[in-house]
Design an enzyme around this catalytic site. Sequence first.
Site, PDB file in Angstrom:
ATOM      1  N   LYS A   1      -8.172  -1.297  -5.120  1.00 46.51           N
ATOM      2  CA  LYS A   1      -7.435   0.056  -5.073  1.00 46.51           C
ATOM      3  C   LYS A   1      -6.565   0.207  -6.186  1.00 46.51           C
ATOM      4  O   LYS A   1      -5.927   0.150  -7.318  1.00 46.51           O
ATOM      5  CB  LYS A   1      -7.311   0.747  -4.121  1.00 46.51           C
ATOM      6  CG  LYS A   1      -8.034   1.545  -2.906  1.00 46.51           C
ATOM      7  CD  LYS A   1      -7.543   2.301  -2.072  1.00 46.51           C
ATOM      8  CE  LYS A   1      -8.524   3.287  -1.539  1.00 46.51           C
ATOM      9  NZ  LYS A   1      -9.090   2.496  -0.241  1.00 46.51           N
TER      10      LYS A   1
ATOM     11  N   ASP B   1     -10.438  -7.451   4.004  1.00 48.86           N
ATOM     12  CA  ASP B   1     -10.384  -6.005   3.305  1.00 48.86           C
ATOM     13  C   ASP B   1      -9.007  -5.682   2.331  1.00 48.86           C
ATOM     14  O   ASP B   1      -8.567  -5.208   3.270  1.00 48.86           O
ATOM     15  CB  ASP B   1     -11.489  -5.261   3.729  1.00 48.86           C
ATOM     16  CG  ASP B   1     -11.966  -4.326   3.175  1.00 48.86           C
ATOM     17  OD1 ASP B   1     -10.783  -4.435   1.764  1.00 48.86           O
ATOM     18  OD2 ASP B   1     -12.176  -3.626   3.360  1.00 48.86           O
TER      19      ASP B   1
ATOM     20  N   PHE C   1     -11.871   1.212   7.761  1.00 45.96           N
ATOM     21  CA  PHE C   1     -12.663   1.562   6.462  1.00 45.96           C
ATOM     22  C   PHE C   1     -12.923   0.792   5.794  1.00 45.96           C
ATOM     23  O   PHE C   1     -11.927  -0.794   5.268  1.00 45.96           O
ATOM     24  CB  PHE C   1     -12.225   2.248   5.805  1.00 45.96           C
ATOM     25  CG  PHE C   1     -12.613   3.751   4.930  1.00 45.96           C
ATOM     26  CD1 PHE C   1     -13.127   4.617   5.845  1.00 45.96           C
ATOM     27  CD2 PHE C   1     -12.210   3.037   3.977  1.00 45.96           C
ATOM     28  CE1 PHE C   1     -14.434   5.193   5.047  1.00 45.96           C
ATOM     29  CE2 PHE C   1     -12.855   3.590   3.035  1.00 45.96           C
ATOM     30  CZ  PHE C   1     -13.991   4.623   3.454  1.00 45.96           C
TER      31      PHE C   1
END
Length: 405
Positions: free
Chosen positions: A254, A225, A140
Amino acid sequence: MTETLAATAALQERWDAVMMRNYGTPTLALAHGAGCRVWDVEGRDYLDLVAGIAVSALGHAHPAIVEAVTSQVRRLAHTSNLYIHADAVRLAERLVAALDVPGARVFLCNDGATANEAAVKVALRAHPDRRHFVAAEKSFHGRTLGALALTGKAAIREPFAPFGVDVTFVPYGDADALREAVTPTTAAVFLEPTLGEAGVVPPPDGYLAAARTACDNTGALLVLDEVQGGIGRTGAWFAHQHAGVAPDVVTVAKGLGGGLPIGACLATGAAADALQKGDHGSTFGGNPISCAAALAVLDVIEQDQLLQHVREVGQQWAGALAAVDGPLVTDVRGRGFWLALVVEEGSAGAIETAAREAGFLVNAVAPDAIRLAPPLTLSSAEADTFTAALPTILDAATRAVSVGS
Ligand SMILES: *Cc1c(COP(=O)(O)O)cnc(C)c1O
């Protein structure tokens, strides 16, 4: 079923009337938080083991973030990219120091998807003659079109194809498949250091190093990532630091802002100079308020020695969870405060619901996995309360699963 009370039901009805249907209607409405606890609009409280999907790194209403954000919003809320503000420079310096690669450069943006968009453009500028990418199945990378093109979940990607880049997806963790997919036309290999949204799935030892070698052999950039795994979540600044592998590009978001929206794309070596004037930009990226919050997060992680805390408590907690005697759980995987209970296929939803009824927020990230990604400030005693409650939660979930089937 969780009992739905009046205030929640009223919000759900209004949500249904005006919100696009891209999310299901959430079953919980949150009102406020303090430390690792959150309260819903009915006044019930929960130990938050989700942290807004690995975002609220210092928990809720942490005084350092409150102070940093409120004093910044009083001084200057926004500058745009036409002007320098000191906190953006300071934040970039801190990120480069945490990456520990001299000469690295930073692009500040708003979230994970835009960090990965920047990484895609870095790769395309570093290799103007290459349009091929390699990424992992089940990965993702975000919902915007560039990040989505690299996302290995066909169900969310394919309705929006084609994307203008050519992507080969390989099974995550299979070094041979990766080696075979990387060719002299590959601009970059995009990998998560551990699959996050696929259920906190770490790769076999040596996988990231094999990816590094495959990239070195062809000149492709290795893009990691770390949007979910970076900024202390695994007990290191970056998850890849455990593997001792040096990526060309790293993205974070995040946990960086502790709840304020911010992301960053870091590039090293020649990739650091791939983007030239005019190649990319963001009006809001690295805005003063988000930068102030991010600096507070990095300061507290350092001052409170949270990397060490996450390593130690995470390891004890994973061990204690694995030793819990109860039905449905078959394994515990992950590292630091980025763990998953591996559970019987199809039982994760019932476990999430039973946990909520027992006063714990956990996330059924996959039908067979419960993600635990609490604030980095979670105490060992708080972690223990969940471990102690788990057998009862699992019993309740077992009853719900058997009633449902
Ligand atoms: C969440 C996530 C993203 C996307 O971040 P957004 O802020 O939702 O755009 C990208 N990559 C990974 C690994 C993520 O976990």
